[in-house]
Enzyme design. Structure first.
Site, PDB file in Angstrom:
ATOM      1  CG  PHE A 150      -1.861  -1.118   1.143  1.00 53.42           C
ATOM      2  CD1 PHE A 150      -2.990  -1.134   0.493  1.00 53.42           C
ATOM      3  CD2 PHE A 150      -1.556  -2.165   2.260  1.00 53.42           C
ATOM      4  CE1 PHE A 150      -3.734  -2.379   0.340  1.00 53.42           C
ATOM      5  CE2 PHE A 150      -2.722  -3.207   2.326  1.00 53.42           C
ATOM      6  CZ  PHE A 150      -3.705  -3.186   1.159  1.00 53.42           C
ATOM      7  CB  SER A 167       8.741  -0.887   1.778  1.00 55.16           C
ATOM      8  OG  SER A 167       8.711  -0.642   0.501  1.00 55.16           O
ATOM      9  CB  ILE A 190       0.833  -5.599   5.494  1.00 53.91           C
ATOM     10  CG1 ILE A 190      -0.553  -6.634   5.466  1.00 53.91           C
ATOM     11  CG2 ILE A 190       0.172  -4.162   4.917  1.00 53.91           C
ATOM     12  CD1 ILE A 190      -1.345  -6.753   4.367  1.00 53.91           C
ATOM     13  CD  GLU A 191       6.371  -3.406  -0.054  1.00 54.64           C
ATOM     14  OE1 GLU A 191       7.485  -2.738  -0.499  1.00 54.64           O
ATOM     15  OE2 GLU A 191       5.811  -4.411  -0.623  1.00 54.64           O
ATOM     16  CB  VAL A 192       2.822   0.683   4.997  1.00 54.30           C
ATOM     17  CG1 VAL A 192       2.560   2.357   4.918  1.00 54.30           C
ATOM     18  CG2 VAL A 192       1.647  -0.034   5.404  1.00 54.30           C
TER      19      VAL A 192
END
Length: 138
Positions: A85, A121, A132-134
């Site tokens: 994301f 990230s 989940i990658e931000v």
């Protein structure tokens, strides 16, 4: 296989939604709300109400493991996704926010390459173990 778009054939243009299969609906909703997503219920024509997570112009439909909506993936599994994301919020602010929410960062910040170029990230896991990658664009 020849590139259909280059050959002048049909081509998809964007992602509208994806489906995550989850074990615990309430835990999953709480986790993704901590990422700034909004939980909504929608009712497709002729169907039963369904939960979704909405952010930007996209959504994630949620299926509970063992009670999925049809049609569904051929191999239904919770915890098999790897999602990235994008966020304009600096990762330092994300780290502080996630710590307050009790969500551990598994790795990062690390430099990666996104769909449109370099990104920075952090990685975390949702309640089902999905990666989940931000990320921030660089």
């Amino acid at each position: 296989m020849q590139d259909m778009q280059a050959a002048g054939g049909p081509a998809v243009q964007s992602l509208d939604h994806l489906v995550l299969t989850v074990r615990d609906l309430d835990r999953s909703i709480a986790f993704y709300q901590a990422l700034g997503m909004r939980a909504e219920w929608f009712t497709p024509k002729g169907g039963a109400p369904r939960p979704a997570l909405v952010f930007g112009a996209q959504k994630i439909n949620l299926h509970v493991l063992g009670a999925e909506f049809e049609p569904k993936a051929a191999q239904v599994a919770a915890g098999s996704a790897d999602l990235c994301f994008l966020s304009q919020t600096p990762l330092q602010e994300w780290a502080a926010h996630l710590a307050r929410a009790g969500i551990a960062i598994a790795q990062g910040p690390v430099a990666r390459t996104g769909a449109q170029g370099p990104i920075l990230s952090i990685y975390l896991r949702d309640p089902d173990g999905n990666l989940i990658e931000v990320s921030n664009r660089l």
